[in-house]
Design an enzyme around this catalytic site. Structure first.
Site, PDB file in Angstrom:
ATOM      1  CG  ASP A  39      -2.046  -0.958   1.117  1.00 33.33           C
ATOM      2  OD1 ASP A  39      -2.119  -1.634   0.071  1.00 33.33           O
ATOM      3  OD2 ASP A  39      -2.849  -1.058   2.057  1.00 33.33           O
ATOM      4  CB  ALA A  40       3.953   2.079   1.870  1.00 34.23           C
ATOM      5  CE1 TYR A  42      -2.721   2.209  -6.743  1.00 29.35           C
ATOM      6  CE2 TYR A  42      -3.439   3.390  -4.777  1.00 29.35           C
ATOM      7  CZ  TYR A  42      -3.634   3.031  -6.107  1.00 29.35           C
ATOM      8  OH  TYR A  42      -4.718   3.503  -6.775  1.00 29.35           O
ATOM      9  CG  ASP A  43      -0.922   5.222  -0.130  1.00 32.08           C
ATOM     10  OD1 ASP A  43      -1.913   5.194  -0.888  1.00 32.08           O
ATOM     11  OD2 ASP A  43      -0.957   4.839   1.052  1.00 32.08           O
ATOM     12  CB  SER A  88     -11.410   7.830  -1.947  1.00 30.19           C
ATOM     13  OG  SER A  88     -10.377   7.150  -1.335  1.00 30.19           O
ATOM     14  CG  LEU A  89     -11.472   9.165   3.828  1.00 27.34           C
ATOM     15  CD1 LEU A  89     -11.155   8.355   5.074  1.00 27.34           C
ATOM     16  CD2 LEU A  89     -12.180  10.458   4.212  1.00 27.34           C
ATOM     17  CD  GLU A 122     -15.469   7.772  12.562  1.00 27.72           C
ATOM     18  OE1 GLU A 122     -15.369   7.025  11.571  1.00 27.72           O
ATOM     19  OE2 GLU A 122     -16.407   8.566  12.724  1.00 27.72           O
ATOM     20  CE  LYS A 124      -8.308   5.126   4.871  1.00 35.34           C
ATOM     21  NZ  LYS A 124      -8.130   3.860   4.178  1.00 35.34           N
ATOM     22  CG  ASP A 126      -6.606  -2.297   5.141  1.00 32.61           C
ATOM     23  OD1 ASP A 126      -7.178  -1.789   4.155  1.00 32.61           O
ATOM     24  OD2 ASP A 126      -5.466  -2.771   5.092  1.00 32.61           O
ATOM     25  CD  GLU A 185     -13.822  -0.008   5.003  1.00 33.59           C
ATOM     26  OE1 GLU A 185     -14.677   0.858   4.675  1.00 33.59           O
ATOM     27  OE2 GLU A 185     -12.745  -0.151   4.418  1.00 33.59           O
ATOM     28  CE1 TYR A 237     -17.607   5.067   6.252  1.00 34.40           C
ATOM     29  CE2 TYR A 237     -16.457   3.175   7.160  1.00 34.40           C
ATOM     30  CZ  TYR A 237     -16.820   3.946   6.085  1.00 34.40           C
ATOM     31  OH  TYR A 237     -16.403   3.604   4.834  1.00 34.40           O
ATOM     32  CE  LYS A 305     -15.126   9.599   9.182  1.00 39.24           C
ATOM     33  NZ  LYS A 305     -16.110   8.522   9.291  1.00 39.24           N
ATOM     34  CE  LYS A 329      -2.998   4.677   3.580  1.00 36.21           C
ATOM     35  NZ  LYS A 329      -3.778   4.101   2.544  1.00 36.21           N
ATOM     36  CB  CYS A 423       8.487 -35.322   0.179  1.00 36.01           C
ATOM     37  SG  CYS A 423       7.691 -34.794   1.698  1.00 36.01           S
ATOM     38  CB  CYS A 426       7.732 -38.924   3.574  1.00 34.69           C
ATOM     39  SG  CYS A 426       7.085 -38.527   1.936  1.00 34.69           S
ATOM     40  CB  CYS A 441       4.955 -34.813  -1.106  1.00 37.35           C
ATOM     41  SG  CYS A 441       5.080 -36.406  -0.288  1.00 37.35           S
ATOM     42  CB  CYS A 447       4.002 -37.907   3.275  1.00 36.12           C
ATOM     43  SG  CYS A 447       4.743 -36.334   3.733  1.00 36.12           S
TER      44      CYS A 447
END
Ligand code: IVH
Length: 709
Positions: A39-40, A42-43, A88-89, A122, A124, A126, A185, A237, A305, A329, A423, A426, A441, A447
């Site tokens: 996510d980081a 992507y942000d 979105s926020l 609040e 967030k 996920d 959510e 929320y 908010k 975040k 394997c 075994c 295997c 096994c």
């Protein structure tokens, strides 16, 4: 390179590249539910694109990734237009950005820059945002966010969430408007997530990367019985009165919204807090940043908010986010450590899963020494090798992930990872099955890893569900040679009394706990056909397939006989199996092989046969029809869809047909009862006419299916 010094051409090229990259990641995230970057990361990409567009405004078009969000509704679900866009926020990553947010608010409202408006803080969650609509206190529609304008109709799936009220209590009448909407959510808690992934790894299905993806994948199931098994949860929320000319007095602030939601018995997160001064915002954030790993669900930040509704209304929205709220975040928790070894875990069906053994390191207050590596393909894609220094991430996720290897620190002697030929548990041969990424295997029940994992699966919650017989007990009983096969579980009581050292004498066991265990086992001697088929641990057969097989074959005896006949590829039994919608050829072959394997036959015989023991140890019940299904004209009928349907997707039609008690097949045969003919139908319709199958136009199917329901 600074963005502000780019030439126009360079900026255009970079914009195109970033835009495409973000859209590709959106596709992975929203549509496939399997992101390939953190996510980081992507942000960071998104922020770079936003910065670029603020420096070169003419690059910003309506189709730019900064202007779109989420994904258009998926095929297979009906569409729901949102009453107001689901926004979105905006994100902040440090205190300065929150201060700037407050300054913008004050400037917009014409207030002094040091003014502090009352805020609601609040967590967030996920998960994925969803909307629920109620008429006269009755839940009638549930939808995902989709692209913010139009979402997917997931009413039946949402209905399976036990925490969500379906009908508000009569005592609450008058406390809510006739038509309203709740937003919140949908999420998956850590224990359900871990259980689900364990099951997926056993079935050689790719595990979900994190609970958010698991929740998304579970909510967007065409079959709501699958959603029901995933134990999704919800935090509300937001509340919106949708009644035209309403006389209901709406909440005046976010805190009143949460109070109202609580009063109406919606689950509301208990960590929200009204904040009166700026310092308390920082404190709220720091406190949750440290404590988030103790929560039973993932949060990826906090949300601040503006509390008062009138101020929110005045502030309104910008592009894709409200001006009155911001997400602060958490930094993703990353750390560098050393990959000491790539170990191999052997699962129930023999699937080999690589696991990273790390030099222990603390991330977010938790010591991490193992991380999942998923499969060989994933390791090669990321080029991760034993001896590498690796970046580990715990972005609120339960299972730490290996993000990447630090190539500059790679020893020159390092070698590419290869799955073992034998394997490690075994010594049996390991092969990669045709059509699957997984390596298996071939040791079967010889096994020890497979044998114990099979037993653990056999007693697990969605199979025999034997309380008090957990994974640790199975390991112990197996090691002591007390339980080596499923049948041993059901003869344990008898054999125990003849042991030199019965269970009661073992450390940590007393006569009461032994008695409780035997009682728990006795309680589960009668089992439904679908649970039994699932418990057998047939490769690729999860709960949904087990149910499909049970509803088609009805009795275990019939199923077993059909699987024997199906060994002949030319047989009718083979055709029948492969024509079941949802059973492909690879699955069918694995199923037939499993059901005809001498070990399986011995196992089944020991459980339900009469030879080895006087009476069968367990009883498998015949498949029970659902009461609703028996009333319809499609009940027990075989139906095939062909051509393009214009009013619904094939997937939706299949779901409706199954709800009406029909079997949906993919090919026409003399056993087909109905063929529904869509536009541009081809050979199936011709064959059906030759066979005299009852043919329905799409309109007829629609009206019949409505009448039947
Ligand atoms: S308020 C106008 N409150 O975060 C947007 N959102 O990136 C209103 N989320 O789409 C959202 N917890 O899915 C809000 N306490 C919370 C939240 C929350 C999680 C999600 C929601 C939203 C996303 C924004």
């Amino acid at each position: 390179m600074s963005l502000s010094t780019l030439t126009k051409e360079e900026a255009t090229t970079l914009h195109k590249k970033l835009d495409a990259e973000i859209k590709e990641h959106d596709r992975h995230y929203y549509i496939e539910n399997t992101p390939i970057i953190s996510d980081a990361a992507y942000d960071a990409l998104r922020r770079k694109l936003e910065k670029l567009e603020s420096l070169y405004p003419n690059l910003k078009t309506g189709s730019s990734a900064t202007q779109t969000l989420g994904s258009a509704p998926q095929k297979g679900f009906g569409k729901v237009s949102h009453t107001s866009p689901m926004l979105s926020l905006a994100n902040a990553f440090n205190e300065k950005e929150i201060s700037e947010f407050l300054e913008r608010v004050n400037r917009f409202l014409g207030l002094p820059s040091d003014n502090f408006p009352e805020m609601m803080a609040e967590v967030k969650i996920d998960g994925l945002s969803s909307v629920l609509r109620y008429e006269n206190g009755h839940f009638f529609l549930g939808a995902t966010r989709g692209d913010g304008q139009t979402g997917e109709n997931v009413t039946e799936n949402i209905r399976t969430l036990s925490e969500i009220p379906k009908q508000l209590l009569p005592s609450l009448e008058g406390k809510y408007p006739p038509l309203f909407e709740v937003r919140g959510e949908v999420y998956m808690d850590h224990s359900s997530f871990q259980m689900l992934n364990q099951e997926r790894e056993q079935n050689a299905e790719a595990p979900f990367a994190n609970p958010r993806n698991a929740a998304a994948g579970s909510l967007r199931q065409l079959d709501s019985t699958i959603t029901a098994q995933r134990h999704l949860r919800f935090f509300a929320y937001a509340f919106e009165d949708l009644t035209p000319q309403s006389s209901f007095v709406s909440p005046k602030s976010q805190s009143e919204v949460l109070d109202l939601l609580r009063k109406l018995e919606f689950p509301v997160n208990p960590l929200s807090k009204i904040i009166h001064k700026k310092e308390d915002l920082w404190q709220y954030y720091e406190n949750l940043k440290d404590h988030r790993f103790k929560l039973p669900y993932d949060i990826d930040g906090v949300v601040f908010k503006i509390n008062m509704q009138d101020l929110q209304n005045r502030l309104g929205d910008v592009a894709r986010s409200p001006r009155w709220a911001i997400a602060y975040k958490f930094p993703s928790q990353q750390a560098k450590t050393y990959l000491e070894d790539i170990g191999i875990q052997v699962g129930r069906t023999g699937v080999l899963t690589p696991v990273a053994h790390l030099t222990p390191i603390t991330i977010g207050g938790v010591v991490v020494s193992r991380a999942s590596l998923h499969n060989e393909m994933d390791i090669h894609r990321k080029d991760i090798r034993k001896g590498d220094t690796v970046l580990i991430e715990r972005a609120g996720d339960v299972i730490p992930q290996v993000v990447q290897a630090i190539l500059s620190e790679r020893p020159s002697t390092s070698e590419i990872f290869l799955m073992p030929d034998l394997c490690p548990e075994c010594g049996s041969r390991v092969i990669q099955e045709e059509g699957f990424a997984a390596y298996r295997c071939m040791g079967g029940v010889f096994c020890p890893a497979q044998a114990t994992e099979k037993l653990k699966h056999f007693v697990s919650r969605n199979a025999f569900d034997i309380e008090g017989l957990g994974r640790k007990h199975i390991d112990l009983f197996y090691k002591k040679e007390l339980v080596k096969t499923p049948a041993d579980i059901f003869t344990l009581k008898e054999r125990n009394s003849q042991l030199e050292f019965p269970l009661e004498t073992w450390e940590g066991w007393g006569s009461l706990s032994v008695q409780n265990l035997f009682d728990a086992i006795d309680k589960k001697r009668i089992i439904s056909l679908e649970r039994f088929l699932y418990a057998l641990g047939i490769p690729h057969v999860g709960e949904a397939t087990a149910k499909l097989l049970a509803s088609h074959y009805k009795t275990f005896q019939n199923f077993q006989e059909e699987m024997m006949h199906a060994e002949q590829i030319q047989s009718e039994s083979y055709q029948e199996l492969t024509h079941l919608d949802g059973i492909g050829e690879i699955m069918a072959k694995a199923l037939i092989e499993f059901m005809n394997d001498p070990h399986t036959l011995t196992l089944i015989d020991a459980l339900i046969g009469k030879k080895e023991y006087h009476t069968p140890l367990i009883t498998v019940l015949d498949f029970k029809e659902n009461a609703l299904e028996t009333k319809t004209i499609f009940f027990k009928k075989t139906i095939v869809f062909t051509g393009t349907l214009t009013h619904m997707t094939r997937a939706e039609a299949k779901m409706i047909a199954e709800k009406l008690g029909a079997k949906v097949m993919s090919a026409v045969s003399p056993k087909t009862d109905f063929l529904v003919e869509g536009k541009d139908a081809g050979s199936k319709a011709t064959v059906a006419r030759q066979l005299g199958v009852h043919i329905l136009s799409e309109e007829e199917w629609l009206s019949f299916s409505k009448k039947s329901a």
